[in-house]
Scaffold this motif. Structure first.
Motif, short mmCIF file in Angstrom:
data_model
loop_
_atom_site.label_atom_id
_atom_site.label_comp_id
_atom_site.label_asym_id
_atom_site.label_seq_id
_atom_site.Cartn_x
_atom_site.Cartn_y
_atom_site.Cartn_z
N PHE A 158 0.85 -1.19 0.00
CA PHE A 158 0.00 0.00 0.00
C PHE A 158 0.88 1.24 0.00
O PHE A 158 2.08 1.19 0.32
N PHE A 159 0.28 2.37 -0.35
CA PHE A 159 0.93 3.66 -0.11
C PHE A 159 -0.15 4.69 0.19
O PHE A 159 -1.30 4.53 -0.18
N ASN A 160 0.26 5.73 0.93
CA ASN A 160 -0.64 6.83 1.30
C ASN A 160 -0.20 8.12 0.62
O ASN A 160 0.99 8.40 0.51
N TYR A 183 3.97 -1.19 -5.33
CA TYR A 183 4.16 0.27 -5.38
C TYR A 183 5.58 0.66 -5.02
O TYR A 183 6.11 0.27 -3.99
N GLY A 184 6.17 1.41 -5.92
CA GLY A 184 7.52 1.92 -5.68
C GLY A 184 7.55 3.37 -6.13
O GLY A 184 6.52 3.96 -6.49
#
Lengths: 578, 90
Positions: A158-160, A183-184
């Motif tokens: 995940f990312f925010n 995600y990167g």
């Protein structure tokens, strides 16, 4: 094998090896160029995506400074940009102290997955705001694919994406996947860039708005009148320092504090509702904490003037003005009454002394002077009293249906001696069948006396003509027009305006008039005529051409009674102090 | 003069907070871009080669590019725990 064959074989082998090497080198070159091309294409498509999302943000936000919209638009635009199982966003609503959590599930996950996303987002919000989030503050909405609790997936990556407006967290976007390592930096960079650019643009607008609000607040605070403004929900938007001092409320009052401070004097809520409906609401005078205030309310419309945005209420402090008025009125009344009595006494004494036949010529002369001078002073004192009454709205006019023609004739006759002394002829022209008029007999006599007195005073030769006739509009008689025309000194056009003001005696009049006057006569005449519902004006061709004064008197109607039956008393409105 | 362990501790704290705020992958990828910083999967800084102050500035810069003033506020509150480093940075 001979040398030639060996050389040929060697050359062939070398050539083949060179060709193979060349092939691999060319292939490497092509693959590099392919890679560069792919990278360039990816960059271009990211750039196109970025431009499209920023354009959409710009269109949909406009100048609304709504951070929540940025969050919604970016969340909704992800589409095929990234792989994800769910995209969620949190919007913080400081006004209502609520947190809104939205989760859009794009592929079937379990409730635990959604719960885990929410937990991670709330942990991020807590960390960013350095304040814990209470569960009861959260409103939750989940949409998209059906949740399946038989699935055991967890949030594997995940990312925010925070959206920050003017240094404060406005919202948070979360992109989560069941698959690890999704995600990167490379595939999230464009989103961070979009969020940053949008946030910075809105923050700049907000700074400009805050500066303008600050300037407006300073301007409002420096007003000498109290002012408050409410929005359409009657929540206080602005209250200035003057009003806070007038009402004795604290530094940061609520609307209820103000309503309470005014209670018993002003129903503020009703006034504001009326202003919202009708626009301008009539002035009202109230007394609050030993202050007399005039209250005025009006609605505030939007830029297109189609929709009310709130109400502004102005409180004008007239305490000092009222006190001054009372002081002046009391002083005038006192002076008038104090002066009247001795003057009346002087005149009465003169009346008693006059008839004695044994008086010498000098004694008779001086008694005459005392009589006429005290008469003038008494007239002046009465004029001052009338003006004071007019200005305070206490000048009573007793209207009734009566014969105006008879009053005009009587007044004209009374001036014949003094006119005759200057060889001036007074002519009266009353229209045949003049109907009854509605007027105050005593006051109208006063008007006629003033006009006839002026006509005699300012004419050296010629004649004075008094007329009365019906005035009709569309065949219906509406009033009676009275005129007093003279052949006197006349009036220049630029001087006409001053005539009906207090002390509005013109320079030409002062030098021409044999006797001095107060200059209040026409001011009082105007007050009487207008108080009866008429108009008064003058026409003149200029200096030396004479003047004609006109005034109208309303027609007597059935609903008006005669003076014997039931006269209607009404007071003049307060006259503006010219 | 603060020793390297303080810097490592501070940097690790900063990275771990960013892992919560931004997500582990993004936070770690930004941390690993800083020259001289060795960071494991949990966000722990195992080694700093070079000037640790420069490393702190670079790392803070990376995170501020993503979350602006929030990153600055996070750093400021962490610096309260490390007065020696705070003095050098002021």
């Amino acid at each position: 094998m001979d040398l030639t064959t060996l050389s040929l074989a060697t050359i062939t082998i070398i050539g083949t090896l060179a060709g193979i090497a060349g092939y691999f080198l060319m292939r490497q070159k092509f693959e590099r160029e392919l890679e560069i091309g792919r990278t360039r294409q990816e960059m271009l498509s990211q750039k196109a995506y970025e431009t499209a999302v920023l354009a959409e943000i710009g269109d949909r936000i406009g100048y609304s400074l709504d951070g929540a919209k940025i969050v919604e638009i970016i969340s909704g635009s992800l589409g095929k940009l990234l792989p994800y199982s769910a995209v969620s966003y949190i919007i913080l609503d400081p006004k209502e102290s609520r947190i809104k959590f939205f989760c859009m599930v794009s592929e079937t996950v379990s409730s635990d997955f959604v719960r885990e996303v929410k937990t991670k987002m709330l942990a991020a919000v807590t960390e960013m705001n350095q304040e814990p989030v209470v569960d009861s503050q959260i409103d939750e909405t989940i949409s998209g694919a059906i949740l399946d609790d038989t699935q055991a997936d967890t949030v594997a990556s995940f990312f925010n994406l925070p959206v920050i407006i003017s240094g404060k967290l406005a919202g948070l976007i979360n992109v989560s996947s069941k698959m690890p390592g999704q995600y990167g930096e490379k595939n999230t960079e464009v989103l961070y860039r979009i969020a940053k650019q949008a946030s910075e643009a809105v923050s700049r607008l907000q700074d400009v708005l805050e500066n303008e609000k600050g300037r407006l607040a300073q301007a409002v605070d420096s007003l000498s009148d109290g002012l408050l403004m409410v929005d359409t929900k009657y929540q206080l938007a602005i209250v200035n320092k003057k009003l806070k001092n007038l009402l004795g409320v604290g530094e940061k009052p609520e609307i209820f504090d103000i309503v309470n401070a005014l209670s018993g004097q002003l129903d503020l809520r009703t006034k504001m509702e009326e202003a919202t409906r009708k626009g301008e609401v009539a002035l009202q005078e109230i007394n609050v904490k030993d202050k007399t205030l005039q209250v005025f309310a009006d609605r505030v419309m939007d830029r297109d003037n189609t929709r009310p945005m709130g109400v502004v209420v102005l409180f004008h402090d007239i305490t000092d003005a009222r006190a001054l008025e009372r002081l002046r009125s009391d002083f005038t009344s006192m002076m008038v009454h104090e002066l009247r009595a001795p003057l009346t006494s002087i005149r009465s004494s003169v009346e008693i002394l006059k008839p004695e036949a044994e008086k010498s010529e000098n004694e008779k002369k001086y008694l005459g002077i005392i009589d006429s001078t005290s008469g003038i002073m008494l007239e002046l004192v009465n004029d001052l009293l009338d003006v004071a009454k007019l200005e305070s709205g206490k000048f009573d006019i007793i209207g009734a249906n009566d014969d105006l023609g008879a009053v005009i004739k009587e007044r004209a006759e009374s001036f014949e001696p003094v006119a005759g002394a200057k060889n001036l002829k007074i002519t009266v022209n009353i229209e045949e069948g003049l109907p009854q008029a509605y007027f105050d007999k005593i006051r109208t006599r006063q008007v006629l006396s003033n006009l006839l007195s002026n006509a005699v005073k300012y004419s050296q030769t010629g004649a004075i003509t008094v007329g009365a006739k019906k005035e009709a509009v569309n065949g219906n008689t509406v009033d009676i027009l009275v005129s007093v025309a003279d052949t006197g000194i006349g009036i220049d056009a630029e001087d006409i305006e001053k005539l009906f003001s207090r002390f509005g005696q013109l320079a030409a009049g002062r030098s021409a008039g044999a006797t001095k006057s107060s200059g209040l006569g026409l001011f009082i005449a105007k007050g009487i005529v207008e108080g009866q519902g008429g108009k008064i004006w003058v026409e003149s061709q200029g200096a030396g051409t004479g003047s004609t004064f006109y005034f109208t008197v309303p027609i007597g109607r059935e609903e008006h009674k005669t003076v014997e039956e039931h006269p209607i008393v009404f007071s003049t409105k307060k006259v503006a102090q010219a | 003069m603060s020793d390297d362990s303080d810097y490592k501790s501070l940097l690790s704290d900063l990275i771990r907070k960013q892992m919560v705020m931004l997500g582990p992958a993004v936070a770690l990828s930004k941390a690993r871009k800083v020259t001289g910083l060795s960071v494991d999967e949990s966000g722990e800084v195992s080694a700093i080669s070079g000037d640790p102050q420069e490393a702190l500035k670079a790392l803070a810069g990376e995170y501020m590019a993503l979350s602006g003033q929030i990153a600055q506020m996070t750093l400021d509150s962490l610096l309260e725990k490390y007065p020696g480093i705070k003095k050098q940075n002021s």
